[in-house]
Design an enzyme around this catalytic site. Structure first.
Site, PDB file in Angstrom:
ATOM      1  N   GLU A  54      -4.064   1.053  -5.859  1.00 13.19           N
ATOM      2  CA  GLU A  54      -3.145  -0.014  -6.235  1.00 13.19           C
ATOM      3  C   GLU A  54      -3.065  -0.051  -7.750  1.00 13.19           C
ATOM      4  O   GLU A  54      -4.006   0.349  -8.448  1.00 13.19           O
ATOM      5  CB  GLU A  54      -3.603  -1.353  -5.671  1.00 13.19           C
TER       6      GLU A  54
ATOM      7  N   CYS B  14       0.869  -1.177   0.000  1.00 16.37           N
ATOM      8  CA  CYS B  14       0.000   0.000   0.000  1.00 16.37           C
ATOM      9  C   CYS B  14       0.899   1.218   0.000  1.00 16.37           C
ATOM     10  O   CYS B  14       1.544   1.525   0.997  1.00 16.37           O
ATOM     11  CB  CYS B  14      -0.922   0.008   1.214  1.00 16.37           C
TER      12      CYS B  14
END
Length: 224
Positions: free
Chosen positions: A104, A2
């Site tokens: 992402e 992340c």
């Protein structure tokens, strides 16, 4: 992993949702990157939850150089209880990183297309994190944090092979204050129904970009 996220909920929202007794002031941001000062929910020494601003990128208390934090913005959940960089924090200093959503990148040939992932109901996601205090030679204290990651659920699997640990409301207190073994049991992909995702502009790949339009879905007429 992340490496970017958004938080457009306000301090008053976090106070209400996380039942905080104190909260640092901050403004909405749509492209938060490592090394930024971010709101983090922790337990206060006197009890109760507070949200303070910590630097994203964990600096272990034993580190000789705080620059190590640039490499430690994520902690793999599979090894978080044993890896020297994270194990002390996992045992004693767990936290929650509130996020409206996170980004992402999905590899499509030679191109990586960013996706935005958030809760369908618009509530903030509670990302499992760790925090640390590091004392500089001059005595100043640097407080830092990282986000714990795990394997993907069915929403994330087509996009990436990692995702943040996302905590259900009933697990918040266990993550913050429970025994390490109980916290480790929470390191797994969240239920699929907690997330939805869509492709967004590649502008978000540039850390200097900012603005609400970064989380908007791409239209058919737009190019990635």
């Amino acid at each position: 992993m992340c490496g970017r996220y958004a938080l457009n909920h306000r301090p008053a929202d976090l106070i209400r949702i996380f039942e905080l007794i104190g909260c640092a002031d901050f403004g909405p941001r749509y492209n938060i990157a490592p090394t930024a000062e971010i709101p983090v929910v922790r337990l206060a020494p006197e009890g109760g939850r507070v949200a303070h601003l910590l630097r994203w990128g964990l600096v272990p208390h034993w580190a000789k150089d705080p620059a190590i934090g640039a490499k430690l913005n994520n902690a793999r959940g599979e090894t978080v209880a044993e890896k020297p960089s994270f194990r002390d924090a996992f045992r004693r200093r767990r936290c929650i990183v509130p996020a409206t959503g996170f980004y992402e990148w999905k590899a499509e040939g030679r191109v990586k297309l960013p996706h935005y992932i958030s809760a369908p109901d618009g509530e903030p996601l509670a990302l499992g994190g760790l925090w640390e205090s590091w004392r500089a030679p001059d005595g100043n204290i640097l407080r830092t944090c990282c986000i714990v990651t795990t394997g993907p659920n069915a929403v994330m699997a087509p996009i990436h092979d990692r995702m943040p640990v996302i905590l259900s409301r009933e697990d918040w207190q266990t993550w913050l204050a429970g025994p390490p073994d109980d916290a480790l049991a929470l390191v797994h992909p969240c239920p699929d129904a907690m997330l939805h995702a869509w492709p967004v502009s590649r502008r978000v790949s540039r850390a200097a970009e900012e603005g609400e339009d970064l989380i908007l879905p791409l239209t058919e007429r737009e190019t990635p």
